[in-house]
Design a protein around this motif. Structure first.
Motif, PDB file in Angstrom:
ATOM      1  N   ALA A 109      17.316 -41.228   0.966  1.00  0.00           N
ATOM      2  CA  ALA A 109      16.098 -41.592   0.524  1.00  0.00           C
ATOM      3  C   ALA A 109      16.218 -41.146  -0.884  1.00  0.00           C
ATOM      4  O   ALA A 109      15.906 -42.058  -1.884  1.00  0.00           O
ATOM      5  CB  ALA A 109      14.868 -41.059   1.192  1.00  0.00           C
ATOM      6  N   VAL A 110      16.508 -40.158  -1.214  1.00  0.00           N
ATOM      7  CA  VAL A 110      16.605 -39.820  -2.757  1.00  0.00           C
ATOM      8  C   VAL A 110      17.573 -40.541  -3.501  1.00  0.00           C
ATOM      9  O   VAL A 110      17.550 -40.931  -4.762  1.00  0.00           O
ATOM     10  CB  VAL A 110      16.998 -38.352  -2.780  1.00  0.00           C
ATOM     11  N   LEU A 111      18.870 -40.735  -2.851  1.00  0.00           N
ATOM     12  CA  LEU A 111      20.013 -41.559  -3.675  1.00  0.00           C
ATOM     13  C   LEU A 111      19.512 -43.041  -3.722  1.00  0.00           C
ATOM     14  O   LEU A 111      19.912 -43.630  -4.387  1.00  0.00           O
ATOM     15  CB  LEU A 111      21.299 -41.312  -2.771  1.00  0.00           C
ATOM     16  N   ASP A 112      18.697 -43.453  -2.636  1.00  0.00           N
ATOM     17  CA  ASP A 112      18.270 -44.778  -2.969  1.00  0.00           C
ATOM     18  C   ASP A 112      17.295 -45.103  -3.964  1.00  0.00           C
ATOM     19  O   ASP A 112      17.178 -45.930  -4.767  1.00  0.00           O
ATOM     20  CB  ASP A 112      17.571 -45.283  -1.488  1.00  0.00           C
ATOM     21  N   SER A 113      16.414 -43.867  -4.203  1.00  0.00           N
ATOM     22  CA  SER A 113      15.484 -44.206  -5.164  1.00  0.00           C
ATOM     23  C   SER A 113      16.067 -43.768  -6.713  1.00  0.00           C
ATOM     24  O   SER A 113      15.559 -43.979  -7.820  1.00  0.00           O
ATOM     25  CB  SER A 113      14.317 -43.148  -4.966  1.00  0.00           C
ATOM     26  N   LEU A 114      17.179 -42.791  -6.604  1.00  0.00           N
ATOM     27  CA  LEU A 114      17.664 -42.357  -7.957  1.00  0.00           C
ATOM     28  C   LEU A 114      19.323 -42.466  -7.890  1.00  0.00           C
ATOM     29  O   LEU A 114      20.008 -41.777  -7.340  1.00  0.00           O
ATOM     30  CB  LEU A 114      17.549 -40.949  -8.198  1.00  0.00           C
ATOM     31  N   PRO A 115      19.562 -43.985  -7.942  1.00  0.00           N
ATOM     32  CA  PRO A 115      21.063 -44.273  -7.747  1.00  0.00           C
ATOM     33  C   PRO A 115      22.146 -43.435  -8.392  1.00  0.00           C
ATOM     34  O   PRO A 115      23.225 -43.032  -8.043  1.00  0.00           O
ATOM     35  CB  PRO A 115      21.336 -45.764  -7.988  1.00  0.00           C
ATOM     36  N   GLU A 116      21.602 -42.932  -9.634  1.00  0.00           N
ATOM     37  CA  GLU A 116      22.658 -41.858 -10.522  1.00  0.00           C
ATOM     38  C   GLU A 116      22.545 -40.588 -10.291  1.00  0.00           C
ATOM     39  O   GLU A 116      23.112 -39.806 -10.780  1.00  0.00           O
ATOM     40  CB  GLU A 116      22.202 -42.050 -12.050  1.00  0.00           C
ATOM     41  N   ALA A 117      21.829 -40.125  -9.179  1.00  0.00           N
ATOM     42  CA  ALA A 117      21.505 -38.684  -9.053  1.00  0.00           C
ATOM     43  C   ALA A 117      22.566 -38.318  -8.082  1.00  0.00           C
ATOM     44  O   ALA A 117      23.185 -38.927  -7.316  1.00  0.00           O
ATOM     45  CB  ALA A 117      20.016 -38.501  -8.268  1.00  0.00           C
ATOM     46  N   HIS A 118      22.574 -36.894  -7.881  1.00  0.00           N
ATOM     47  CA  HIS A 118      23.350 -36.100  -6.902  1.00  0.00           C
ATOM     48  C   HIS A 118      22.354 -35.419  -6.135  1.00  0.00           C
ATOM     49  O   HIS A 118      21.360 -34.748  -6.805  1.00  0.00           O
ATOM     50  CB  HIS A 118      24.368 -35.307  -7.521  1.00  0.00           C
ATOM     51  N   VAL A 119      22.659 -35.220  -5.071  1.00  0.00           N
ATOM     52  CA  VAL A 119      21.848 -34.119  -4.073  1.00  0.00           C
ATOM     53  C   VAL A 119      22.774 -32.930  -3.808  1.00  0.00           C
ATOM     54  O   VAL A 119      23.974 -33.154  -3.697  1.00  0.00           O
ATOM     55  CB  VAL A 119      21.458 -34.853  -2.568  1.00  0.00           C
ATOM     56  N   VAL A 120      22.434 -31.682  -4.282  1.00  0.00           N
ATOM     57  CA  VAL A 120      22.938 -30.433  -4.034  1.00  0.00           C
ATOM     58  C   VAL A 120      22.494 -29.878  -2.935  1.00  0.00           C
ATOM     59  O   VAL A 120      21.125 -29.599  -2.962  1.00  0.00           O
ATOM     60  CB  VAL A 120      22.783 -29.757  -5.347  1.00  0.00           C
ATOM     61  N   LEU A 121      22.943 -29.525  -2.010  1.00  0.00           N
ATOM     62  CA  LEU A 121      22.480 -28.590  -0.921  1.00  0.00           C
ATOM     63  C   LEU A 121      22.591 -27.355  -1.072  1.00  0.00           C
ATOM     64  O   LEU A 121      23.703 -26.875  -1.318  1.00  0.00           O
ATOM     65  CB  LEU A 121      23.225 -29.044   0.604  1.00  0.00           C
TER      66      LEU A 121
END
Length: 414
Positions: free
Chosen positions: A288-300
């Motif tokens: 959902a984060v990447l759908d909302s912010l296509p240029e973002a990265h998710v860091v676990l």
């Protein structure tokens, strides 16, 4: 000898100060035992003095204490705070450090434990000396760090001691170290089930005085309520290099699935813990984060022992190239710099959530059995707490992914 306006003091090793005093050299000041008188510099002002903590990148101005008459108790050591706690506990302790420092016009010494404590507190401007113990439960004869603590306590002199631990082992160590009971302001465990946040409890404790009263100044504690963490320019530069080397460009959103139980019990026990949330749920949030912010990265985010847990989330997210497992790459200084820069964080109720709040990172925090009224992080940024409605029976697993995603989207809503 009263503290003179316009004088400057710089921290030295405690042993050097004691040696100087024994030789009749540099005076031991009533409000700053571990200090040496030096010439004023251009940064001294009539409004107060500046104490320059060794190894820190900023000076801190402390207001002068009122003149001390002969009838006043003679303070020969800096205020001391005793607290051994988890990552989040030490973040919240900065509230108490700031209150005590402001009231006594002095840096504070801290007795603590845990490998996370030095990197969390080392940049706090109110910190004077940090004395670490490896264990309070180990028998005294088998624990050299306890011996070192007792020797250090015996050489400090007298001053206020704020005791944030309630275990008898720490009391026994203070007694061995010659701490006078009349100097102790102890945390009272009675009533701790009440829905009062820990920073507010520390505000209250820090405004109390020991039986042997020492001179203080009146302080407006309201601006000191939020915990505080300091990130240096060097740590920001290290983060920038790491982000570039790792290819993490654009906004970064942090997910913190693990907690201290992960460190102690590992993968097999995690699913039984009230803070457990299924890997598929975390993966839903990441997508959902990447759908909302296509240029973002998710860091676990997590520690090295949590790497397999974070890999489960990456697998559930389909090994998405913009979902990064940071378990082996985030020592605490870099983690703090990353939190400071991050777009936002979603976390279970654990230490990095308190760091995010202190650093102003927009935060969604998920609660299980721990009551939000006692453990909710506070700070200058936007914070949404979810869960905990069923009290001790609550589980993070009570929360649906859609609730968390909706809360995350609200963080940056108008």
């Amino acid at each position: 000898m009263p503290l003179g306006a316009g004088e400057t003091f710089c921290q030295q090793q405690v042993d050097d100060v004691h040696a100087a005093a024994a030789r009749g050299g540099a005076p031991i000041l009533p409000h700053h035992r571990a200090a040496v008188r030096v010439k004023p510099d251009a940064r001294s002002t009539a409004a107060g003095v500046r104490w320059r903590p060794t190894g820190r990148d900023s000076d801190v101005a402390f207001p002068p204490l009122p003149p001390t008459g002969l009838e006043d108790p003679y303070m020969t050591a800096r205020p001391l705070i005793v607290r051994c706690g988890a990552f989040g506990d030490m973040v919240m302790l900065t509230t108490l450090m700031r209150v005590v420092s402001a009231r006594y016009g002095s840096p504070v010494d801290v007795v603590s434990s845990g490998g996370w404590t030095p990197p969390l507190l080392m940049r706090e401007p109110t910190l004077g000396h940090l004395q670490m113990v490896t264990s309070r439960k180990t028998p005294y004869l088998l624990c050299p760090s306890q011996w070192a603590l007792v020797r250090w306590l015996r050489g400090r002199g007298r001053g206020p001691v704020y005791l944030g631990d309630i275990d008898p082992e720490m009391r026994a160590l203070l007694e061995r170290g010659g701490v006078h009971p009349d100097d102790i302001v102890a945390r009272d465990p009675a009533g701790e089930d009440a829905p009062v946040l820990w920073p507010d409890r520390w505000l209250e404790l820090g405004q109390r005085d020991p039986v042997r009263g020492y001179p203080t100044v009146d302080v407006d504690v309201a601006p000191l309520r939020f915990p505080r963490l300091i990130v240096t320019d060097d740590e920001r530069a290290d983060l920038s290099r790491w982000l570039a080397d790792t290819g993490l460009h654009g906004p970064v959103v942090l997910l913190q699935p693990g907690n201290k139980r992960t460190h102690k019990r590992g993968r097999l026990m995690t699913a039984d813990h009230p803070k457990h949330w299924d890997a598929a749920h975390w993966a839903t949030v990441a997508r959902a984060v990447l759908d909302s912010l296509p240029e973002a990265h998710v860091v676990l985010c997590g520690s090295p022992p949590e790497h397999p847990l974070l890999e489960d989330i990456r697998a559930a997210a389909g090994q998405h190239p913009r979902v990064f497992n940071g378990a082996n790459a985030l020592p605490i200084p870099r983690l703090l710099a990353l939190i400071e820069r991050a777009h936002s964080m979603v976390s279970v109720d654990t230490g990095p959530a308190h760091a995010a709040a202190a650093l102003g990172c927009p935060l969604v925090v998920l609660f299980g059995a721990a009551p939000p009224g006692k453990w909710r992080p506070i700070g200058p940024g936007r914070i949404v707490a979810l869960g905990g409605e069923r009290g001790a029976a609550s589980r993070v697993s009570d929360l649906a992914p859609v609730q968390v995603v909706d809360a995350w989207r609200q963080l940056h809503a108008g």
